[in-house]
Design a protein around this motif. Sequence first.
Motif, PDB file in Angstrom:
ATOM      1  N   PHE A   8       2.115 -56.972 -51.125  1.00 21.38           N
ATOM      2  CA  PHE A   8       1.819 -56.530 -52.485  1.00 21.38           C
ATOM      3  C   PHE A   8       2.998 -56.820 -53.410  1.00 21.38           C
ATOM      4  N   GLN A   9       4.207 -56.584 -52.928  1.00 20.81           N
ATOM      5  CA  GLN A   9       5.387 -56.863 -53.733  1.00 20.81           C
ATOM      6  C   GLN A   9       5.520 -58.363 -53.995  1.00 20.81           C
ATOM      7  N   ALA A  10       5.167 -59.178 -52.999  1.00 21.32           N
ATOM      8  CA  ALA A  10       5.221 -60.628 -53.192  1.00 21.32           C
ATOM      9  C   ALA A  10       4.237 -61.059 -54.276  1.00 21.32           C
ATOM     10  N   PHE A  11       3.027 -60.497 -54.250  1.00 15.82           N
ATOM     11  CA  PHE A  11       2.035 -60.834 -55.272  1.00 15.82           C
ATOM     12  C   PHE A  11       2.484 -60.325 -56.648  1.00 15.82           C
ATOM     13  N   THR A  12       3.167 -59.166 -56.662  1.00 15.77           N
ATOM     14  CA  THR A  12       3.674 -58.644 -57.931  1.00 15.77           C
ATOM     15  C   THR A  12       4.714 -59.590 -58.515  1.00 15.77           C
ATOM     16  N   ARG A  13       5.518 -60.208 -57.648  1.00 10.94           N
ATOM     17  CA  ARG A  13       6.479 -61.212 -58.129  1.00 10.94           C
ATOM     18  C   ARG A  13       5.752 -62.408 -58.744  1.00 10.94           C
ATOM     19  N   VAL A  14       4.624 -62.767 -58.157  1.00 10.74           N
ATOM     20  CA  VAL A  14       3.805 -63.827 -58.752  1.00 10.74           C
ATOM     21  C   VAL A  14       3.343 -63.379 -60.141  1.00 10.74           C
ATOM     22  N   GLY A  15       3.064 -62.072 -60.275  1.00  8.25           N
ATOM     23  CA  GLY A  15       2.671 -61.536 -61.571  1.00  8.25           C
ATOM     24  C   GLY A  15       3.767 -61.657 -62.612  1.00  8.25           C
ATOM     25  N   ALA A  59      -4.005 -65.458 -61.972  1.00  9.77           N
ATOM     26  CA  ALA A  59      -4.968 -64.354 -61.922  1.00  9.77           C
ATOM     27  C   ALA A  59      -4.613 -63.378 -60.809  1.00  9.77           C
ATOM     28  N   LEU A  60      -4.252 -63.918 -59.650  1.00 10.87           N
ATOM     29  CA  LEU A  60      -3.842 -63.062 -58.534  1.00 10.87           C
ATOM     30  C   LEU A  60      -2.575 -62.295 -58.884  1.00 10.87           C
ATOM     31  N   GLY A  61      -1.643 -62.967 -59.523  1.00 12.27           N
ATOM     32  CA  GLY A  61      -0.408 -62.311 -59.915  1.00 12.27           C
ATOM     33  C   GLY A  61      -0.639 -61.225 -60.946  1.00 12.27           C
ATOM     34  N   PHE A  62      -1.474 -61.512 -61.955  1.00 13.35           N
ATOM     35  CA  PHE A  62      -1.783 -60.509 -62.971  1.00 13.35           C
ATOM     36  C   PHE A  62      -2.453 -59.284 -62.345  1.00 13.35           C
ATOM     37  N   PHE A 241      13.154 -64.885 -68.865  1.00 15.85           N
ATOM     38  CA  PHE A 241      13.675 -63.697 -68.191  1.00 15.85           C
ATOM     39  C   PHE A 241      12.664 -63.157 -67.175  1.00 15.85           C
ATOM     40  N   SER A 242      11.383 -63.251 -67.488  1.00 19.02           N
ATOM     41  CA  SER A 242      10.359 -62.814 -66.535  1.00 19.02           C
ATOM     42  C   SER A 242      10.400 -63.647 -65.265  1.00 19.02           C
ATOM     43  N   LEU A 243      10.715 -64.938 -65.397  1.00 22.36           N
ATOM     44  CA  LEU A 243      10.865 -65.785 -64.212  1.00 22.36           C
ATOM     45  C   LEU A 243      12.072 -65.344 -63.386  1.00 22.36           C
ATOM     46  N   VAL A 244      13.138 -64.922 -64.082  1.00 20.29           N
ATOM     47  CA  VAL A 244      14.299 -64.362 -63.371  1.00 20.29           C
ATOM     48  C   VAL A 244      13.880 -63.108 -62.617  1.00 20.29           C
ATOM     49  N   GLU A 245      13.080 -62.260 -63.255  1.00 21.16           N
ATOM     50  CA  GLU A 245      12.602 -61.042 -62.595  1.00 21.16           C
ATOM     51  C   GLU A 245      11.743 -61.367 -61.376  1.00 21.16           C
ATOM     52  N   ALA A 246      10.954 -62.429 -61.480  1.00 21.00           N
ATOM     53  CA  ALA A 246      10.104 -62.808 -60.356  1.00 21.00           C
ATOM     54  C   ALA A 246      10.930 -63.069 -59.102  1.00 21.00           C
ATOM     55  N   ARG A 247      12.149 -63.522 -59.300  1.00 18.73           N
ATOM     56  CA  ARG A 247      13.018 -63.822 -58.161  1.00 18.73           C
ATOM     57  C   ARG A 247      13.955 -62.675 -57.812  1.00 18.73           C
TER      58      ARG A 247
END
Length: 264
Positions: A8-15, A59-62, A241-247
């Motif tokens: 779930f956390q991995a998918f949230t990072r995709v979000g 869509a999966l990430g959102f 910055f959101s891409l930074v957060e994804a990582r």
Amino acid sequence: MHVQASKFQAFTRVGFAARGIMYILIGFLALKFGRTQGSGGALEYLGSGAGQALLLAMALGFLAYGLWRLSEAVIDTEGHGDDTKGKVIRAAGLVSGVVHLGLALYALRLGLGGAGGSSGAPNGAEQGAATTLALPGGQTLLMVAAAILLGAGLYQFVKAAKLGFLRHLDERACRAAWVRWVGRLGYAARGAVFLIVAYSLWTAARQDSAQQAEGTGEALGSLPPTMQAAVAVGLALFGIFSLVEARYRRINDPQVLERLGARR
């Protein structure tokens, strides 16, 4: 359960990454083509060719991001607390969760080849305002929504000024000066848009007219050219910055989760 939580956390990072791509596109479309689009318009830009596969991943990430924001609002996984400030932040998280679930459905529709168009944009401000105003006590509800968005907008500026957005980032990212500046400028631009949208919702409620409600695209388009360009750059930086957060973001605060576990 641990494996499920990790997934779930991995998918949230995709979000977070999906949110980043969306904001970068909003800024890009405004700067490159003079098109002031909201989230729906940005997703529609990807709605053909190879972009459809990206939309399905988004869509999966959102979906995961929306569910995560809802959990943040309901059980306070980020540790905002139950004081007035914490309740406002959590209420904004609830709204964000619902919005991102709508974005998930819209991205899925586009990714599967569905038609776009501004009338089909998810949670369009005017459409949402019209739905709210049609409800019993709709004007009051819309005023409450405007107040929540106002609080969220001001909070963006507080985070920009105090570097509060670094709170949940890995230490390696926090040490990078460019991350701090990208976050600062991005949150400030996002705050400006939130305030404009909040004012438009308040006006729509007072005048009982959904046509007064504006979304991100309309708010951006209402600005003078120079300021519009500056905010568009800021929104693109927020996307970066959101891409930074994804990582590098810690998806949930370990101390908060530990306290929640102890209560059970």
